[in-house]
Design a protein around this motif. Sequence first.
Motif, PDB file in Angstrom:
ATOM      1  N   LEU A  25      27.108  55.309 108.257  1.00 59.56           N
ATOM      2  CA  LEU A  25      25.832  55.168 107.545  1.00 59.56           C
ATOM      3  C   LEU A  25      24.663  54.829 108.456  1.00 59.56           C
ATOM      4  CD1 LEU A  25      27.104  52.969 104.540  1.00 59.56           C
ATOM      5  CD2 LEU A  25      26.823  55.454 104.572  1.00 59.56           C
ATOM      6  N   GLY A  28      21.409  57.085 108.498  1.00 54.62           N
ATOM      7  CA  GLY A  28      20.635  56.976 107.267  1.00 54.62           C
ATOM      8  C   GLY A  28      19.886  55.661 107.174  1.00 54.62           C
ATOM      9  N   ASP A  31      16.886  55.724 109.721  1.00 56.01           N
ATOM     10  CA  ASP A  31      15.773  56.564 109.274  1.00 56.01           C
ATOM     11  C   ASP A  31      15.038  55.918 108.100  1.00 56.01           C
ATOM     12  OD1 ASP A  31      16.464  58.409 111.173  1.00 56.01           O
ATOM     13  OD2 ASP A  31      17.584  59.707 109.797  1.00 56.01           O
ATOM     14  N   ASP A  32      15.784  55.355 107.162  1.00 62.74           N
ATOM     15  CA  ASP A  32      15.170  54.799 105.956  1.00 62.74           C
ATOM     16  C   ASP A  32      14.361  53.538 106.249  1.00 62.74           C
ATOM     17  OD1 ASP A  32      14.614  54.571 103.212  1.00 62.74           O
ATOM     18  OD2 ASP A  32      16.327  53.263 102.898  1.00 62.74           O
ATOM     19  N   SER A  89      14.061  46.859 101.282  1.00 64.59           N
ATOM     20  CA  SER A  89      13.461  47.834 102.197  1.00 64.59           C
ATOM     21  C   SER A  89      13.147  47.180 103.544  1.00 64.59           C
ATOM     22  CB  SER A  89      12.160  48.392 101.599  1.00 64.59           C
ATOM     23  OG  SER A  89      11.248  47.337 101.324  1.00 64.59           O
ATOM     24  N   GLY A 151      27.191  58.096 101.184  1.00 68.69           N
ATOM     25  CA  GLY A 151      25.960  58.039 101.966  1.00 68.69           C
ATOM     26  C   GLY A 151      25.383  59.413 102.235  1.00 68.69           C
ATOM     27  N   GLU A 152      26.265  60.394 102.440  1.00 65.76           N
ATOM     28  CA  GLU A 152      25.814  61.760 102.684  1.00 65.76           C
ATOM     29  C   GLU A 152      25.200  62.380 101.430  1.00 65.76           C
ATOM     30  OE1 GLU A 152      25.153  64.922 105.238  1.00 65.76           O
ATOM     31  OE2 GLU A 152      26.050  62.981 105.738  1.00 65.76           O
ATOM     32  N   TRP A 154      24.124  60.645  98.376  1.00 66.04           N
ATOM     33  CA  TRP A 154      23.080  59.901  97.655  1.00 66.04           C
ATOM     34  C   TRP A 154      22.398  58.814  98.487  1.00 66.04           C
ATOM     35  CZ3 TRP A 154      27.733  59.930  94.155  1.00 66.04           C
ATOM     36  CH2 TRP A 154      27.703  61.038  93.323  1.00 66.04           C
ATOM     37  N   GLY A 155      22.635  58.809  99.794  1.00 70.06           N
ATOM     38  CA  GLY A 155      21.977  57.824 100.646  1.00 70.06           C
ATOM     39  C   GLY A 155      22.849  56.588 100.858  1.00 70.06           C
ATOM     40  N   TRP A 156      22.518  55.849 101.922  1.00 73.67           N
ATOM     41  CA  TRP A 156      23.349  54.718 102.321  1.00 73.67           C
ATOM     42  C   TRP A 156      23.408  53.624 101.270  1.00 73.67           C
ATOM     43  CZ3 TRP A 156      21.245  49.829 102.781  1.00 73.67           C
ATOM     44  CH2 TRP A 156      19.841  49.743 102.839  1.00 73.67           C
ATOM     45  N   ARG A 157      22.352  53.487 100.453  1.00 73.98           N
ATOM     46  CA  ARG A 157      22.338  52.419  99.445  1.00 73.98           C
ATOM     47  C   ARG A 157      23.443  52.609  98.407  1.00 73.98           C
ATOM     48  NH1 ARG A 157      17.287  49.813  99.982  1.00 73.98           N
ATOM     49  NH2 ARG A 157      15.866  51.017 101.314  1.00 73.98           N
ATOM     50  N   SER A 158      23.804  53.861  98.141  1.00 66.56           N
ATOM     51  CA  SER A 158      24.849  54.110  97.140  1.00 66.56           C
ATOM     52  C   SER A 158      26.181  53.521  97.589  1.00 66.56           C
ATOM     53  CB  SER A 158      24.989  55.610  96.890  1.00 66.56           C
ATOM     54  OG  SER A 158      25.443  56.287  98.056  1.00 66.56           O
TER      55      SER A 158
END
Length: 392
Positions: A25, A28, A31-32, A89, A151-152, A154-158
């Motif tokens: 992760l 991701g 970058d985020d 964030s 993570g791929e 829906w993003g790392w938060r998922s």
Amino acid sequence: MPFAVYVLGLAVFAQGTSEFMLSGLLSGIADDLHVSLGAAGLLTSAFAVGMVVGAPLAALAGRTWPRRRALLFFLGVFIATHVVGALTSSYGVLLATRVAGALANAGFWAVALVTALALAGPHRRARATAVVVGGVTVACVVGVPAGAALGELWGWRSAFWAVALVSVPAVVALLVVLPGGRPDGAPEAGARSELRALARPRLLGTLLVMALVQGATFCTFSYLEPLVTRVTGIGQGWVPMVLALFGIGSFAGVTLAGRLADARPDAVIGFGMSALAAGWAALALTASHPAAALALVLIQGALAFGTGTTLITRVFQLAPDAPTLAGSYATAAFNVGAATGPWLGGLALGAGFGFRAPVRVSALLMCAALVGVWALSARGLTLARGRREHSG
């Protein structure tokens, strides 16, 4: 085996997934949150440091509580840190949640191990330890790849949300199946008494051996990807399957050790450590041959976690009057190895010794562990001889 022991394994599965899932992760997260990959990598280091430091501290803080209360508290904090991590964030806040989550994870591990052993009884200690540690191996096989896939998609938060959600059933089950007080026969030794018990040379030596074994394991595991892609010649798309193969071996090793170690712990430790040293050396020599490399990845996973599980049981045998802190020290030793091994492997790679270098470092660490076991055995024989001469 009491159902509550399997519930503890479920909780450890969620926590093991959290500990190792960041490897898939990091890009991701970087970058985020607009940080470097190096800064994102510190999130993994922060968790490892939190586990090492937090294990004895959290165990001391919660040792006087009823075990169900302590487990629910640590698991609740663990869930909360992942909810906050999924929502934030701020890189600083996320870093803080990793440290707090590691502290809670360390406390849970320490109490979960002693609870599982108390519930299982004296003749099934290794099997109970295997069920709890098995949660980590299932995390390697299922949880970590699933976290990377989430993570791929829906993003790392998922992945953080998933860890929190998987932990909720364990909370409910612990409330239902675990006794509210301390299990029958649980020692009530004071903190000073437990700390004195942990100063025994043979126990400290066993913890050092544990750290060396885990250091050897994670030194190679952390660098399996460059080994199999650049030396073995397996395509990048097969890397998750290779990692899963290691996890399958780990699960098999934990299961087998749980059945054998209660009756013959010395044999399991002696054979496992010798075979591990030989196996890492063999992998370093045969890494360019795919069939041999894949077979050894499976075998080494089984040997590493089977031996590690038996060593954890040995720690409790050596400190029966310090159960909670013994569990925390075993947890700390495991994570010292998990942090030190990859660091040493990275130094060997950085020095230009090639992609086989971490495997060679693993073999050397196992040789050091074997020397430690030999020294402990020699000391034990000397003490036993002295007691016989004194009594005679």
